[in-house]
Enzyme design. Structure first.
Site, short mmCIF file in Angstrom:
data_model
loop_
_atom_site.label_atom_id
_atom_site.label_comp_id
_atom_site.label_asym_id
_atom_site.label_seq_id
_atom_site.Cartn_x
_atom_site.Cartn_y
_atom_site.Cartn_z
N TYR A 24 7.67 -0.77 -2.90
CA TYR A 24 8.50 0.15 -2.10
C TYR A 24 9.34 1.12 -2.93
CZ TYR A 24 7.13 -3.00 1.63
OH TYR A 24 6.40 -3.75 2.52
N GLU A 99 5.35 8.21 13.08
CA GLU A 99 5.39 6.92 12.40
C GLU A 99 5.45 7.15 10.88
OE1 GLU A 99 1.96 4.57 13.34
OE2 GLU A 99 2.63 2.86 12.11
N HIS A 101 5.69 5.06 6.98
CA HIS A 101 5.74 3.88 6.11
C HIS A 101 5.88 4.34 4.68
CE1 HIS A 101 4.62 1.29 9.40
NE2 HIS A 101 3.71 2.19 9.73
N ARG A 108 -3.23 -2.03 1.58
CA ARG A 108 -2.60 -3.35 1.43
C ARG A 108 -3.38 -4.40 2.22
NH1 ARG A 108 3.59 -2.88 2.26
NH2 ARG A 108 3.47 -4.90 1.21
C1 DQA Z 1 6.43 -0.88 5.72
C2 DQA Z 1 5.06 -1.53 5.68
C3 DQA Z 1 5.05 -2.82 6.49
O1 DQA Z 1 3.77 -3.43 6.42
C4 DQA Z 1 6.07 -3.80 5.95
O2 DQA Z 1 6.12 -4.95 6.75
C5 DQA Z 1 7.42 -3.19 5.80
C6 DQA Z 1 7.52 -1.83 5.27
C7 DQA Z 1 6.50 0.37 4.81
O3 DQA Z 1 7.41 1.17 4.99
O4 DQA Z 1 5.68 0.52 3.91
O5 DQA Z 1 8.43 -3.84 6.01
O6 DQA Z 1 6.70 -0.45 7.04
#
Ligand code: DQA
Length: 147
Positions: A24, A99, A101, A108
């Site tokens: 992250y 959305e 991420h 993943r």
């Molecule tokens: C996430 C990806 C999800 O799979 C994970 O559970 C997260 C973070 C991301 O921002 O990459 O908590 O949403």
């Protein structure tokens, strides 16, 4: 203002900065929020930015947004992959959803490849770290001016 945007962050995103930095990155949620605020100001968007670890709280915030906001940016964390309740709430309010991420969920584990949020999202941005939120704000501004 060209619109009111609510950014919703789900579970464990409060731990950004220390949580699995190899996945992250080192950026904290506070720093992502600060960048979003600067970007939103430039785009003339009003921004609300929230995080919760609770699924019910996410559903409550989505329901409330119907009367208060024009568009939602959603990183639901792990609830992305599990929450029919969140999907139902997003369907019920019928506001545009983008959305986001941080990680590229498609590179993943298999269980992260499916997203309930994607069922209602205009589009999804993933794999660009915190910058993905700023990309989402740019898209939000464009969507709201087209409205
Ligand atoms: C996430 C990806 C999800 O799979 C994970 O559970 C997260 C973070 C991301 O921002 O990459 O908590 O949403």
């Amino acid at each position: 203002m060209s619109g009111k945007v609510l950014v919703l962050n789900g579970p464990n995103l409060n731990l950004l900065g220390t949580r699995e930095p190899d996945v992250y990155g080192a950026e904290t949620l506070d720093s992502i929020e600060a960048n979003c605020r600067a970007r939103a100001q430039g785009l003339d968007l009003e921004l609300e930015f929230c995080q919760t670890n609770s699924e019910g709280q996410l559903v409550d915030w989505v329901q409330q947004a119907r009367d208060t906001h024009d568009l939602l940016i959603v990183n639901a964390g792990a609830y992305t992959h599990t929450s029919v309740a969140l999907l139902d709430a997003l369907k019920a309010i019928a506001l545009p959803v983008i959305e986001v991420h941080l990680s590229n969920i498609h590179q993943r584990e298999e269980f992260r490849h499916h997203s309930y949020v994607s069922k209602v999202a205009v589009g999804m941005i993933c794999g660009f770290g915190g910058f993905g939120y700023e990309m989402a704000l740019e898209s939000a501004a464009q969507l709201l001016t087209k409205k």
